[in-house]
Design a protein around this motif. Structure first.
Motif, short mmCIF file in Angstrom:
data_model
loop_
_atom_site.label_atom_id
_atom_site.label_comp_id
_atom_site.label_asym_id
_atom_site.label_seq_id
_atom_site.Cartn_x
_atom_site.Cartn_y
_atom_site.Cartn_z
N GLU A 76 27.13 37.99 70.71
CA GLU A 76 26.34 38.94 69.94
C GLU A 76 25.37 39.73 70.80
O GLU A 76 24.94 40.82 70.42
CB GLU A 76 25.56 38.22 68.84
N GLN A 80 24.07 43.70 70.62
CA GLN A 80 22.66 44.04 70.49
C GLN A 80 22.24 45.10 71.50
O GLN A 80 21.53 46.04 71.15
CB GLN A 80 21.79 42.80 70.72
N TYR A 102 19.94 40.69 63.68
CA TYR A 102 19.36 39.85 64.73
C TYR A 102 17.85 39.71 64.57
O TYR A 102 17.20 39.12 65.42
CB TYR A 102 19.71 40.42 66.10
N LYS A 104 15.40 37.79 62.78
CA LYS A 104 15.42 36.54 62.01
C LYS A 104 14.50 36.60 60.79
O LYS A 104 14.83 36.05 59.73
CB LYS A 104 15.04 35.37 62.92
N PHE A 223 32.30 34.58 61.19
CA PHE A 223 30.90 34.33 61.50
C PHE A 223 30.61 32.85 61.30
O PHE A 223 31.48 32.08 60.87
CB PHE A 223 29.97 35.19 60.63
N GLU A 239 20.27 29.54 60.75
CA GLU A 239 20.62 30.75 61.49
C GLU A 239 22.00 31.24 61.09
O GLU A 239 22.85 30.48 60.63
CB GLU A 239 20.59 30.48 63.00
N TYR A 240 22.19 32.54 61.29
CA TYR A 240 23.46 33.21 61.02
C TYR A 240 23.85 34.01 62.26
O TYR A 240 22.99 34.61 62.92
CB TYR A 240 23.30 34.16 59.83
N SER A 241 25.15 34.01 62.60
CA SER A 241 25.64 34.86 63.69
C SER A 241 27.02 35.37 63.32
O SER A 241 27.90 34.59 62.96
CB SER A 241 25.74 34.08 65.01
N LYS A 242 27.21 36.68 63.43
CA LYS A 242 28.52 37.26 63.13
C LYS A 242 29.39 37.18 64.38
O LYS A 242 29.67 38.17 65.05
CB LYS A 242 28.40 38.69 62.62
N ARG A 243 29.79 35.98 64.69
CA ARG A 243 30.66 35.69 65.83
C ARG A 243 31.17 34.28 65.67
O ARG A 243 30.67 33.52 64.82
CB ARG A 243 29.89 35.81 67.15
N SER A 245 31.35 30.44 66.62
CA SER A 245 30.40 29.52 67.26
C SER A 245 31.00 29.07 68.59
O SER A 245 32.22 29.11 68.79
CB SER A 245 30.12 28.32 66.36
#
Length: 295
Positions: A76, A80, A102, A104, A223, A239-243, A245
């Motif tokens: 990510e 960014q 991104y 938070k 994600f 937490e959240y991440s569009k990718r 893990s």
């Protein structure tokens, strides 16, 4: 299709490579370009249809002709901070992000409203960005005081259990892959696969569907979310991440492979044949033979 991965020297890059090697149709003409800033990375041998290169060369690929290129969601930070990468990602809803994803504090505030009524809770989040702290007791002069900038402050939640949930929301309904984890140095050290009908998986499915209704782009594609459970059994969002893990490759045993999802392929779960649910495993033991075995 040429898939492009940035920061490929980390665990997410390794997962991307193993997913690619183990995709259902390895003769589909695709190739994987793995880019990293470390000059030693590009000198390492790679499997067929996998290219290791430098970050500069990868950026030049995008600038030259991005036709036939797809950013694989393994990192990510590139989205960014690198405008070319952000633009490439934005052309596909499976990889597109908004830069506020991104932030938070803003994410917590947004999801608190979007997921109202869900079992998964959002920790109380303070709205102030620029903070001045001082002891809540008698103090001498400036002892114990300090300033915090660009900070997300949330209420402390005592952690009893931790979870990582990988989500494939490339179709109309989410496919949820939940696991309980024991984390060391920021990575899953030990993990336990949770059944699709488990409390965590069910709650996560409802949670991401609520996000999809409120912020469609955030819950479209591949994600993951991180969750914790306190001693009282309450589940909280972390937490959240569009990718993917970093350790998502373990879900290959469960039929999860993003390259197959992007190609519209459904694959069989191998749970019960080689590994089982509700059993603790070492991460390294699960990936040991993925290069040789075709899961």
């Amino acid at each position: 299709m040429t898939y492009l991965v940035f920061e490929a020297g980390g665990r997410a890059g390794l997962s991307a490579e193993l997913f690619f090697v183990n995709r259902s149709n390895p003769a589909d003409g695709s190739r994987l370009v793995l880019a990293d800033m470390d000059p030693f990375y590009r000198q390492c041998p790679s499997p067929r249809d996998v290219v290791r290169t430098g970050e500069r060369e990868a950026l030049e690929m995008i600038r030259g002709n991005s036709s036939g290129l797809m950013l694989f969601p393994a990192d990510e930070l590139a989205r960014q901070g690198k405008e070319e990468v952000f633009a490439l990602a934005s052309g596909n809803p499976l990889t597109a992000v908004e830069k506020w994803f991104y932030d938070k504090r803003r994410v917590n505030t947004t999801l608190e409203k979007a997921t109202e009524g869900c079992e998964i809770r959002i920790p109380e989040t303070f709205s102030l960005d620029d903070l001045f702290m001082r002891p809540n007791t008698m103090s001498a002069g400036s002892h114990g005081v300090g300033r915090l900038e660009n900070t997300c402050i949330t209420k402390y939640i005592e952690i009893a259990r931790e979870y990582v949930v990988d989500v494939d929301f490339t179709g109309a309904q989410p496919k949820v892959y939940a696991r309980e984890v024991r984390i060391k140095n920021g990575y899953d050290r030990y993990l336990k696969f949770l059944p699709s009908g488990s409390r965590i998986a069910t709650a996560a499915g409802e949670f991401v569907k609520a996000i999809r209704s409120a912020v469609p782009l955030m819950a479209t594609g591949i994600f993951h979310i991180q969750l914790i459970e306190n001693p009282a059994g309450e589940i909280y969002f972390v937490e959240y991440s569009k990718r993917i893990s970093g350790t998502s490759i373990v879900n290959l045993y469960r039929g999860f492979n993003p390259f197959d999802s992007f190609a519209g392929v459904t694959r069989r779960s191998c749970l019960g044949d080689t590994v089982h649910e509700e059993v603790w495993y070492r991460y390294e033991d699960l990936i040991l033979n993925l290069y040789q075995a075709r899961i």
